[in-house]
Design an enzyme around this catalytic site. Structure first.
Site, PDB file in Angstrom:
ATOM      1  NE  ARG A 175     -10.208  -0.830   1.308  1.00  0.00           N
ATOM      2  CZ  ARG A 175     -10.453  -0.700  -0.042  1.00  0.00           C
ATOM      3  NH1 ARG A 175     -11.223  -1.692  -0.508  1.00  0.00           N
ATOM      4  NH2 ARG A 175      -9.502  -0.067  -0.803  1.00  0.00           N
ATOM      5  CG  ASN A 181      -2.128  -0.947   1.214  1.00  0.00           C
ATOM      6  OD1 ASN A 181      -2.432  -1.589   0.293  1.00  0.00           O
ATOM      7  ND2 ASN A 181      -2.556  -1.277   2.231  1.00  0.00           N
ATOM      8  CE1 TYR A 195      -9.424  -5.800  -4.649  1.00  0.00           C
ATOM      9  CE2 TYR A 195      -8.494  -7.367  -3.486  1.00  0.00           C
ATOM     10  CZ  TYR A 195      -8.374  -6.282  -4.138  1.00  0.00           C
ATOM     11  OH  TYR A 195      -7.287  -5.683  -4.567  1.00  0.00           O
ATOM     12  CG  HIS A 210     -13.576  -3.931  -3.630  1.00  0.00           C
ATOM     13  ND1 HIS A 210     -14.206  -4.050  -4.977  1.00  0.00           N
ATOM     14  CD2 HIS A 210     -12.765  -3.011  -3.712  1.00  0.00           C
ATOM     15  CE1 HIS A 210     -13.686  -3.353  -5.614  1.00  0.00           C
ATOM     16  NE2 HIS A 210     -12.730  -2.681  -5.194  1.00  0.00           N
ATOM     17  NE  ARG A 227      -3.087   5.486 -10.750  1.00  0.00           N
ATOM     18  CZ  ARG A 227      -3.623   6.291  -9.999  1.00  0.00           C
ATOM     19  NH1 ARG A 227      -4.416   5.664  -9.005  1.00  0.00           N
ATOM     20  NH2 ARG A 227      -4.068   7.657 -10.572  1.00  0.00           N
ATOM     21  NE  ARG A 246      -7.662  -2.895 -10.754  1.00  0.00           N
ATOM     22  CZ  ARG A 246      -6.906  -1.956 -11.038  1.00  0.00           C
ATOM     23  NH1 ARG A 246      -5.894  -2.181 -11.753  1.00  0.00           N
ATOM     24  NH2 ARG A 246      -6.727  -0.535 -10.490  1.00  0.00           N
ATOM     25  CG  HIS A 290     -14.271   1.699 -11.822  1.00  0.00           C
ATOM     26  ND1 HIS A 290     -15.176   1.724 -10.486  1.00  0.00           N
ATOM     27  CD2 HIS A 290     -13.280   1.144 -11.572  1.00  0.00           C
ATOM     28  CE1 HIS A 290     -14.543   0.911  -9.688  1.00  0.00           C
ATOM     29  NE2 HIS A 290     -13.235   0.507 -10.199  1.00  0.00           N
TER      30      HIS A 290
END
Length: 713
Positions: free
Chosen positions: A560, A41, A464, A588, A401, A371, A431
């Site tokens: 979160r 992170n 997740y 998530h 990204r 992704r 997204h």
């Protein structure tokens, strides 16, 4: 104070991750892995957020803007140093705990003769082929020849007070970072010894250089460089999008360094050479650390010792609504189905795609990919669908990204397979987590849709937590089809009555929903807002929540990561409570619940409440119309609001305090939710009985005790 700086709030989030590494109730090896998560992170934080603050310093249009950015940068550095001290202390504590379990993380100076001999062979057979020293001469531009976030050993070969420097990349992508040393039959020692790849290279330094360089003394110290990860796409129409992406990725490789982490024991002359070669003139970009870097590799720390040192395995639930029907389409035609990963099997989604790939009734498949996994069964199913003549359209977001190169490769693979591949909308990342399958049935064309909060990524679905809604409701599926049309033709006018779509109507819709709660509160009707997102940053929407709080609307937030809203401030946010949950799974989902005078409206979304998600991305927020699904989401959110074990209170001082346990009962929401879903999936438990039990339980700790089986203290 009205807003917390988002960078400082993010550091507070990563402190919560670090708290898991400190938590003695967490299994020992998992605590080490949380150090890896913290480190990973922090790498991204510097690559993205710190880099952005530095750019603000350079491009500020006024003295005050420059001063503000500089003060923020200094606060970031101060907080990072504080967290690094906690990290270092935690790491040493965990090494001692490992030793108590007869697990020893040793270095090259602690080897027995047998281990030294074994490592010499290991170096020749496994490691040597991946070692390519970079000799630092006047002609070498180090800045252009060093990888971002890889660990390197800076080597000094010294003879007659003269040093020749070299750099060796630690090839952890090709060789395991942790190597378990063998046990020898003549030893009664039952302990396990593990050596880091870095230390194997240190042990082998003479072997690497002795045939080519003369030296009396050779030694090495670790370092790692972090670069600015931002890049802009060219607006030149002469370049294809593929060419623009490749050009931009090359620019990222040579981007400005934002952080140099180095071993604090590195000699001053070596550090000086390193700074000179990297053209680093400011010590503010330097972070001194321990002997090892790229602690993110600790995420993959091997399973050693007894089973109690790791989390107990949890078997994913096979959802009864899919299990009890011959195929996914008849299951979805029967009722809406909600999956909650990783508690439920992600394979339900890939099985749906697999069936669609050869079902003769299926006409077309449309999906939006942000992704995907390295070995993606999702992509494999799409390719098989093409082979079977299905119209297969895949929108791939090339600007996801750190997944840009992977998505470029997938785009090429799918295009070569014959799928129609699109790349979304200029200046808008797609997204949305949507998939639409159209079948030709007796009644005509019938659409089946998936709307979710997470990516179509098999690996992530194991770690997740995310919601996936499967539905064939025409009012929803027709609008999902409209979203795909919008992605292809964004300049046409689209109207949505059910779905909330960014950037078309998200802001207006959320403001309207908050206004309805404000009106209800002012007229003494039941009101309330519950919101669960990863990040709450959008100032306009936060101001609207402040307005609702001042009107008397009770607001409960589960955030979160970043939360720039300041809770509990009189005449600003005194009716707002904020918690964050950090546990074995990464939280998530995005969910919003509006009381609406007792007739709760539940929304499932792919969007965080950030300006970029509201204005600069294609996002889908979906209302839940199925009573059972709606109730399931509300129950899950209520369990999380009752968490007194892994929740932290987010206050104005960012202290990350755990909630007080007034009922002396332990509620760990992730484990409680697993038990809840397991019971709900058991056909012997009647839904009506479960509903009555929950509705009668006003105190969530009581609910946990009755239907979830209380977590032992």
């Amino acid at each position: 104070m009205k807003f917390i700086e988002k960078e400082l709030s993010w550091l507070s989030f990563n402190h919560r991750v670090l708290q898991e590494a400190q938590d003695i109730s967490v299994p020992l090896l998992e605590r080490l892995r949380f150090l890896g998560i913290y480190s990973s992170n922090m790498d991204e934080f510097y690559r993205v957020r710190v880099a952005n603050v530095r750019r603000k310093i350079y491009i500020a249009k006024s003295v005050s803007e420059k001063k503000q950015a500089r003060e923020l940068y200094d606060l970031i550095q101060q907080k990072v140093i504080e967290l690094q001290l906690i990290f270092d202390d935690t790491y040493l504590t965990l090494l001692n705990k490992l030793s108590e379990q007869d697990i020893n993380l040793i270095n090259e100076m602690q080897l027995s003769q047998e281990e030294e001999a074994w490592l010499e062979t290991y170096y020749k057979d496994k490691l040597r082929r991946h070692i390519f020293p970079l000799i630092l001469t006047e002609n070498i531009n180090l800045k252009d020849n060093i990888k971002d976030d890889s660990t390197y050993l800076m080597v000094a070969m010294t003879i007659n007070n003269h040093s020749q420097y070299a750099l060796i990349e630690v090839p952890s992508s090709n060789v395991p970072r942790f190597v378990k040393l063998p046990k020898y039959t003549n030893s009664d020692d039952e302990s396990s010894s593990i050596i880091l790849l870095d230390n194997i290279i240190r042990h082998s330094l003479k072997q690497i250089f002795v045939d080519f360089f003369e030296f009396d003394y050779i030694h090495a110290y670790s370092m790692k460089l972090t670069r600015d990860a931002e890049f802009d796409l060219s607006n030149e129409f002469s370049q294809s999008l593929f060419e623009q992406m490749n050009t931009s990725l090359r620019k990222r490789i040579n981007a400005e360094p934002v952080r140099l982490v180095y071993d604090k024991k590195m000699p001053a002359d070596m550090l000086s050479v390193l700074k000179q070669k990297l053209n680093i003139t400011s010590n503010q970009r330097l972070v001194s650390g321990g002997r090892y870097h790229s602690f993110k590799d600790f995420i993959e720390f091997p399973d050693v010792g007894n089973k109690s040192l790791s989390y107990e395995k949890m078997s994913a639930i096979e959802h009864k609504d899919f299990r009890n029907h011959p195929n996914a389409f008849t299951a979805m035609a029967n009722k809406d189905i909600l999956l909650y990963y990783p508690y439920h099997k992600f394979s339900h989604f890939t099985e749906w795609l697999r069936q669609a790939a050869y079902d003769p009734k299926v006409v077309s498949i449309e999906i939006s990919l942000y992704r995907v996994a390295k070995k993606s069964r999702v992509v494999a199913a799409l390719i098989e669908a093409v082979k079977n003549g299905k119209q297969t359209t895949v929108n791939i977001e090339l600007r996801a990204r750190f997944d840009e190169q992977a998505n470029l490769n997938w785009a090429e693979i799918l295009t070569n397979a014959g799928a129609k591949v699109t790349f979304g909308i200029p200046n808008l990342k797609v997204h949305a987590k949507i998939c639409l399958i159209t079948r030709k049935e007796e009644s005509g064309l019938v659409r089946y849709a998936h709307i979710g909060s997470g990516n179509f990524h098999e690996k992530n679905a194991k770690i997740y937590t995310d919601f996936s809604l499967f539905t064939c409701r025409p009012e929803l599926t027709e609008e999902v089809a409209q979203v795909f049309k919008f992605i292809k033709s964004p300049y046409q006018k689209f109207t949505f009555e059910h779905l909330i779509i960014s950037p078309i109507n998200s802001r207006a819709s959320f403001v309207d929903l908050i206004d309805q709660e404000i009106s209800a509160a002012k007229n003494n009707h039941k009101s309330g807002i519950t919101l669960k997102v990863n990040n709450l940053v959008d100032h306009s929407l936060i101001n609207k929540l402040y307005q609702a709080s001042n009107a008397g609307v009770p607001i409960k937030l589960i955030i979160r990561g970043i939360c720039t809203l300041v809770a509990g401030i009189k005449e600003q946010s005194e009716n707002i409570q904020v918690i964050s949950i950090i546990d074995r799974f990464l939280e998530h989902p995005r969910v919003a619940i509006f009381e609406q005078k007792g007739n709760q409206k539940v929304l499932l979304s792919s969007a965080d409440w950030m300006n970029r998600n509201i204005e600069e991305r294609v996002e889908v927020t979906c209302p839940i119309y199925c009573h059972d699904v709606k109730k399931q989401i509300i129950d899950i959110i209520n369990i999380q609001l009752a968490d007194n074990t892994k929740a932290r209170i987010i206050d104005s001082e960012q202290r990350n305090l755990y909630p007080p346990n007034h009922c002396n009962e332990k509620v760990r929401s992730q484990m409680a939710i697993y038990r809840y879903l397991t019971k709900q999936n058991d056909e012997l438990v009647k839904t009506t009985e479960l509903t009555e039990t929950i509705e009668q339980s006003k105190d969530m700790s009581i609910m946990d005790n009755f239907i979830l089986k209380k977590e032992p203290a």
